[in-house]
Design an enzyme around this catalytic site. Structure first.
Site, PDB file in Angstrom:
ATOM      1  N   CYS A 128     151.946  22.444  54.260  1.00  0.00           N
ATOM      2  CA  CYS A 128     150.703  22.000  53.605  1.00  0.00           C
ATOM      3  C   CYS A 128     149.602  21.744  54.629  1.00  0.00           C
ATOM      4  O   CYS A 128     148.490  22.257  54.505  1.00  0.00           O
ATOM      5  CB  CYS A 128     150.963  20.765  52.750  1.00  0.00           C
ATOM      6  N   TYR A 129     149.914  20.953  55.647  1.00  0.00           N
ATOM      7  CA  TYR A 129     148.901  20.698  56.676  1.00  0.00           C
ATOM      8  C   TYR A 129     148.451  21.986  57.359  1.00  0.00           C
ATOM      9  O   TYR A 129     147.247  22.243  57.476  1.00  0.00           O
ATOM     10  CB  TYR A 129     149.437  19.746  57.744  1.00  0.00           C
TER      11      TYR A 129
END
Lengths: 344, 344, 344, 344
Positions: free
Chosen positions: B149-150
């Protein structure tokens, strides 16, 4: 200590009342307002019913200057600049929570604030009230420019490293996050619950007024100080500031050295806690006057990540203002501020 | 398109179901779980009652490999590494949402993840599914390592500048903020409502597993890439990531040039929106597959502040996984993902 | 289906756009506003950038009445009452999301709303759009009075019991809780994040406008209907309504009988889910058109506690409006509304 | 006053420390724990660093009974029942915050709690610590059963009406809403941030343990008391309880009479504030020992809606416990509790 609060209807003002209520030296708390004079403060803040019974009074500098020992100015920008000359003629100590007297150079003030600076003599006379680092000057001051909420968290987090010359002064990047009370009591689209809740925002990128305030202190502390990158964010919470600061080490210090540098710096300061077991969360200082700090040195990048958290309305405003009044009056610095954080 | 989801009881799995339900090419969605086989998924997720009636099935790689066109692996770390060989013998395309195949070098994986890397041939075969930048390889891939996600938010935010050589590659500092769903479905002290609410936290400073994933891509894009500083924070919201990235400009580009560089880079990519009127808030992409980006060049510091926001469960997980499946299958890239953000 | 939205800058309007975007029969969505005509809607709602490109147009009843198949009126109180006569001269079906046409008796409207009622012929012509119970009339209607958010949750929760005569009609107490989007887009002290966050409020006790709307339907359904107690509360969340309803059983029905009564009533209605495994949470319908219901009969008190939850902007506003448009147009009732709730 | 806290690692325990820290009569605060003995409390609660230095000690009833003036038992259910006999042999006053001694009849306790009741002599000896109404018995008590959080808010809200005979005792319906700290420190699926945030829940409908506690007091106050309907809800906030109570008036009293009845009842009680300007919000008592009450009489239905709000950890637990200790020791009732609510 007889206390007057000018601008008591804002969050800073009402927080002053909450804290001063516990202060053993305070014998009187009076409230003043230009717009709501003659009104009971409980109309605006029903949570004060039966606890604080003061009625808002019309602002009269003569009365303020003579009948009170300390006057806290918690008014909108520009008001303190107008009132201060009159107030200084009296005996009261003055603590201004606005930004009117924080910036020494008029040019810089006017560039960042977009309005006329306060008279030069007032700006000169005002002592910047970063309690832990300026206590000598605060002790003998008559007029205190109480630091901004962000600068408080940031400067306490940077001071030991910057004063020690341990960081590359052109490398400072400050990523700061605040709860919404920093934006004040007036409703706006930005802080409308439906849109602020379950959201994270960023604002005033590279143009926030607290930037020159931070830079001014850094320059006082270290001749090599350059401009900083400072980015404020809004987090869906009411109180709290977390400042995450990235600095390049000038080398030599290990992670433990870094931590020791900070422990030594704040050993004798009860409101700055260098943490023992890891990074702090904002809630761990909520409602209190603490500034909690921790850091990590990363050998891969030679950068130190320094984190500092405060309650923006306490250490970032009303709490530090009282701390300064304590110092000015020769009271114990913790008087009226000795609260354990409200957790959870 | 017949679809299987392994590990459907996690947030990534249930978000896949939500999105695939709107996908016009999907004819079947089956769910698999090692721990809750034979159970109706509505026991874990009552919001699926009457909408999704699938019962969790025991994981059987032969069935998965032959009866489905796409298998999404949304299982805990290490599971995909075990299942993939078997699955690759069949005809199904595989999209793995875990970190098992993202890191090419075993040594680096093991250093950051603290566990054994997946077999070398699998790591080699896996294509990193950053849809906007790797679509060529994704088109012909059999096994996709879906980005973290990051890294999704960060790499989309850095790519145009890094590929262009417009930034000093040793200057990259990434301050990232996430909602709590990134921490998964298992309750813990960190994400206990009473302590997470009205609080901001910082965690895994200089040791988050997504660091080498980011650095690997940057090194592919730019030979000068050094280590990055990457700091994750937890914000009291359920969904959303905001990555605030600080880079030093190698010079020459004005603010408008910078913005144009990004507009050009993403012009043909419907899910990356370079914003026109200022910085985005996380809520403005919530529930959608968009990544919104804006930036500001600061002449005082010669730094650019780049901000990118995503919904961590959509563009940061399930949405990008489906986007990759669309590319692998030759569908329109927006198929099943063409949602307006849920605002407010 | 060519669609016009009047008052598209409010939350109801922008939610209509979100949902209609997924509607397969919709060929055009135009937006109209009295105050912001000629402006791009993305100025107010940046999350629509690159997705919805409509520019706000000046309201012109002739154009609206002739160039569109459905006109959704999502304007402030009183606007629909003014526009409707003109609109009804054309061919467009009209769905009004305001309260202008909900109350049949002018006297009652004026008492609770404190303003002049709409013309009698319009109030008479308008069909109350509680989709599940009035679908016959909706099918042939020209003008729909779309139900209020609270009444939708409450009436769906009470209907089976009230129609069956299973409750003492003088015993109805409704304790309702809403997220803040029900209060609309305009910032106010009540919904200022700093004061709404971490707080629970109660408002308009015994004087909320939705009271007569609820009572009117109950009286249509059951001759013994008396006045109800209805209490709205504000909860620190953006979306969602939970109505907790207390009714006295007229006797005879066991807990299982009660549940069966509800299951039978809603068996053929896809958007009302009588829950199988306990009470619903508001988040379990968020972003969707579902109304989830569960109940408990307590033999000690002979009362039934009925709970119903909706997303106030979907089933409580835009979703039900589209559901009504579907019924009026003979489309499948779930067309464009077939979303799985966004969870978590 | 030397104070011992048994079970100091729970939220009730840590709140006791926060409040007792401000109590001028307290000379010592020691903490005890069965599971974490020898550990510093700052391991669990880093916010106590440098403020509270106590180390958790092994529970020893002899030490507790002799070396302390007051022992607060803030342990899980069943622990107090085991420790109390030993403790009562010493001189310490005992305040138990669990439910072990609240219910007089063993049969009722066992039915609602599903476990064995405490010994009969202990249950008999224990005085129910609803400070405002039982101060006579509290003054001479040795063992206090400190009220539950819900019963505190509810009973303070109902007492004046019930004692006066102003309500139909078979009509009582209580719709209560709590923040999540009421569920304690242990993480669970229900209070997992990702699923609790932006959601409203209902639980233990018609089966919450606080029901018999409420009914027991009502029966003491009014012979006609029947069973009540009591429904607890979970709201996405950490602290606060709002109880909305619906009662049928036996007639005769106007709205103003009702309000006067309450003002008279609580005139001499500093911690119960009958509000002057409308209904209270939970945040308006947060962090304080206040219970704020307001009501509305509705002539249409002949019902009164009574609303009472508290901070569940203060007036609903630790604050009332200290209030009771003050009464037992003959101190001023407000000693150590005289806080202004933390607002906003």
């Amino acid at each position: 200590m007889r206390v007057a609060i000018v601008g008591a209807t804002g969050y800073g003002g009402v927080e002053l009342i909450r804290l001063l209520r516990q202060h053993r030296q305070v014998t009187e708390i009076s409230v003043f307002s230009s717009s709501q004079a003659e009104e009971s403060l409980t109309l605006t803040y029903p949570h004060l019913q039966d606890v604080y019974k003061g009625v808002l009074q019309t602002i009269d500098t003569k009365v303020l200057a003579s009948a009170y020992d300390v006057v806290f100015l918690s008014a909108p920008p520009g008001v303190a600049a107008t009132l201060a000359s009159g107030l200084l003629e009296g005996s009261a100590a003055i603590v201004d929570l606005s930004g009117d007297f924080r910036i020494k150079e008029a040019r810089i003030y006017e560039e960042w604030y977009g309005q006329k600076a306060a008279p030069a003599d007032l700006r000169k006379q005002a002592v910047y009230g970063l309690s832990e680092w300026n206590d000598e000057e605060i002790r003998t001051a008559k007029l205190i420019a109480n630091p901004g909420c962000y600068p408080t968290a940031i400067l306490l987090g940077l001071a030991p490293a910057v004063k020690q010359g341990a960081v590359n002064m052109n490398s400072l990047i400050i990523d700061a996050k605040t709860g919404t009370t920093g934006a004040g009591k007036n409703p706006s689209a930005v802080t409308h619950f439906s849109e602020m809740n379950e959201s994270m925002k960023i604002y005033k990128v590279n143009e926030h007024k607290h930037t020159p305030e931070i830079e001014q202190l850094l320059a006082e502390w270290n001749k090599g100080a350059g401009p900083v990158t400072f980015t404020p964010h809004l987090v869906p919470m009411s109180r709290g500031i977390m400042a995450t600061m990235y600095v390049e080490s000038t080398g030599g210090l290990s992670h433990d050295d870094w931590l020791q540098l900070y422990k030594d710096a704040y050993e004798s300061h009860p409101f700055v806690r260098v943490r023992k077991n890891g990074f702090p969360a904002t809630k761990e200082v909520s409602g209190s006057n603490y500034c909690d700090i921790y850091l990590d040195y990363d050998a891969r990048t030679n950068r130190v990540t320094i984190v500092s958290v405060i309650d923006n309305l306490v250490k970032g405003a009303a709490g530090q203002a009282i701390q300064n009044a304590n110092i000015m009056n020769g009271y114990k610095v913790t008087e009226g501020l000795d609260f354990i954080p409200v957790y959870p």
